[in-house]
Write an enzyme that holds these catalytic residues in place. Structure first.
Site, PDB file in Angstrom:
ATOM      1  CG  ASP A 180      -2.088   0.889   1.120  1.00  0.00           C
ATOM      2  OD1 ASP A 180      -2.269   1.509   0.053  1.00  0.00           O
ATOM      3  OD2 ASP A 180      -2.852   0.999   2.108  1.00  0.00           O
ATOM      4  N   GLY A 200       0.250   5.402  -4.441  1.00  0.00           N
ATOM      5  CA  GLY A 200      -0.335   6.691  -4.825  1.00  0.00           C
ATOM      6  C   GLY A 200       0.241   7.823  -3.994  1.00  0.00           C
ATOM      7  CG  HIS A 234       0.315   1.918  -9.465  1.00  0.00           C
ATOM      8  ND1 HIS A 234       0.054   1.573  -8.162  1.00  0.00           N
ATOM      9  CD2 HIS A 234      -0.781   2.611  -9.879  1.00  0.00           C
ATOM     10  CE1 HIS A 234      -1.137   2.039  -7.798  1.00  0.00           C
ATOM     11  NE2 HIS A 234      -1.669   2.673  -8.823  1.00  0.00           N
ATOM     12  CG  LEU A 278       9.510 -17.187  -3.293  1.00  0.00           C
ATOM     13  CD1 LEU A 278       9.403 -17.116  -1.774  1.00  0.00           C
ATOM     14  CD2 LEU A 278       9.820 -15.797  -3.852  1.00  0.00           C
TER      15      LEU A 278
HETATM   16  C1  FPP Z   1      -1.639   0.213  -3.406  1.00  0.00           C
HETATM   17  O1  FPP Z   1      -1.246   1.541  -3.560  1.00  0.00           O
HETATM   18  C2  FPP Z   1      -1.208  -0.638  -4.486  1.00  0.00           C
HETATM   19  C3  FPP Z   1      -2.023  -1.232  -5.416  1.00  0.00           C
HETATM   20  C4  FPP Z   1      -3.455  -1.042  -5.492  1.00  0.00           C
HETATM   21  C5  FPP Z   1      -1.516  -2.123  -6.428  1.00  0.00           C
HETATM   22  C6  FPP Z   1      -0.245  -2.834  -6.138  1.00  0.00           C
HETATM   23  C7  FPP Z   1       0.542  -2.795  -7.379  1.00  0.00           C
HETATM   24  C8  FPP Z   1       1.878  -2.755  -7.452  1.00  0.00           C
HETATM   25  C9  FPP Z   1       2.767  -2.846  -6.284  1.00  0.00           C
HETATM   26  C10 FPP Z   1       2.541  -2.563  -8.745  1.00  0.00           C
HETATM   27  C11 FPP Z   1       2.668  -3.728  -9.628  1.00  0.00           C
HETATM   28  C12 FPP Z   1       2.501  -5.061  -9.024  1.00  0.00           C
HETATM   29  C13 FPP Z   1       3.121  -6.157  -9.476  1.00  0.00           C
HETATM   30  C14 FPP Z   1       2.825  -7.480  -8.875  1.00  0.00           C
HETATM   31  C15 FPP Z   1       4.101  -6.078 -10.560  1.00  0.00           C
HETATM   32  P1  FPP Z   1      -2.370   2.636  -3.670  1.00  0.00           P
HETATM   33  O2  FPP Z   1      -2.516   2.989  -5.113  1.00  0.00           O
HETATM   34  O3  FPP Z   1      -3.619   2.181  -3.003  1.00  0.00           O
HETATM   35  O4  FPP Z   1      -1.694   3.790  -2.869  1.00  0.00           O
HETATM   36  P2  FPP Z   1      -2.402   4.955  -2.047  1.00  0.00           P
HETATM   37  O5  FPP Z   1      -3.213   4.296  -0.973  1.00  0.00           O
HETATM   38  O6  FPP Z   1      -1.240   5.734  -1.509  1.00  0.00           O
HETATM   39  O7  FPP Z   1      -3.228   5.731  -3.025  1.00  0.00           O
END
Ligand code: FPP
Length: 229
Positions: free
Chosen positions: A15, A18, A32, A126
């Site tokens: 998390d 963003g 991301h 893994l």
């Molecule tokens: C949360 O951050 C993250 C996600 C919803 C997606 C997770 C994706 C990745 C880590 C990138 C690609 C993944 C792989 C497996 C290659 P958020 O957007 O909710 O952040 P915020 O809460 O700060 O807005």
């Protein structure tokens, strides 16, 4: 009481992509992309630490409510990342598993998943379990529907476990969530019954081996009683 060894299975709610981007005045997708780099670092750090199963919450069933532009960008990034993992998984003896519903993932993602899961099925290092279009309530409902379809009229916890997406996935001893949020957000509700939790304010794109080691040190300092004394 179980002594605190290295967990066999760590699950991570990644998390803060963003917020990381916002702090740097960048578009959310840049967060991301930086998050995808943290994924690769974490896979390597988990292998080094001797973890057998790593589950990463990559896309939840609720994430479809994000703006279409962000969803499209995330799907493109996932497709790219799956291509890279396919190559790396072979070199590093990693087995890819995916937990989640197939619908409505785009064919470009499903084809890559199917190819890489099949190609890495025999790998013995893994196991990287990507929770993709994943929701724990959906997983449990899916299990119950399978049981109903098989004609069962009374079910046990063992029956439900046997119909989860991956019945052979051990429960995570440790669940990590980054970015300072402290909730489960429909992640592994069944499997988390006795998990330890580790919350860190570090935003996911900044997560690295040092942060994983801190989480492991915290886990090892805890006593797990499983309802006993
Ligand atoms: C949360 O951050 C993250 C996600 C919803 C997606 C997770 C994706 C990745 C880590 C990138 C690609 C993944 C792989 C497996 C290659 P958020 O957007 O909710 O952040 P915020 O809460 O700060 O807005």
């Amino acid at each position: 009481m179980q002594s605190n060894q290295i967990p066999q299975h760590i699950a991570i709610i990644m998390d803060g992509n963003g917020r990381w981007a916002k702090q740097k005045h960048l578009p959310r997708l840049a967060g991301h992309h930086a998050g995808a780099k943290a994924v690769r670092r974490t896979i390597d750090a988990a292998r080094k630490a001797g973890i057998s199963f790593l589950t990463l919450y990559a896309f939840s069933t609720e994430n479809w409510s994000r703006p279409q532009e962000e969803i499209d960008g995330l799907m493109k990034l996932l497709a790219q990342s799956l291509d890279e993992y396919a190559k790396e998984a072979t070199e590093k003896n990693i087995r890819l598993w995916v937990s989640g519903e197939r619908e409505p993932l785009p064919p470009a993602i499903l084809e890559r998943i199917d190819k890489t899961v099949a190609a890495t099925a025999g790998n013995t290092g893994l196991t990287l379990n990507l929770a993709l279009n994943y929701g724990a309530q959906q997983e449990i409902t899916h299990a119950v529907n399978d049981l109903l379809a098989s004609g069962k009229t009374a079910i046990t916890p063992a029956d439900i476990r046997a119909h989860l997406y991956h019945p052979d996935l051990p429960d995570p001893e440790l669940i990590i969530r980054t970015s300072g949020e402290e909730r489960l957000s429909n992640f592994l509700l069944w499997q988390a019954a006795y998990s330890e939790f580790y919350f860190t304010p570090v935003l996911w794109p900044d997560f690295d081996e040092t942060e994983l080691q801190k989480a492991l040190a915290s886990f090892q300092a805890r006593q797990r009683r499983f309802g006993g004394i």
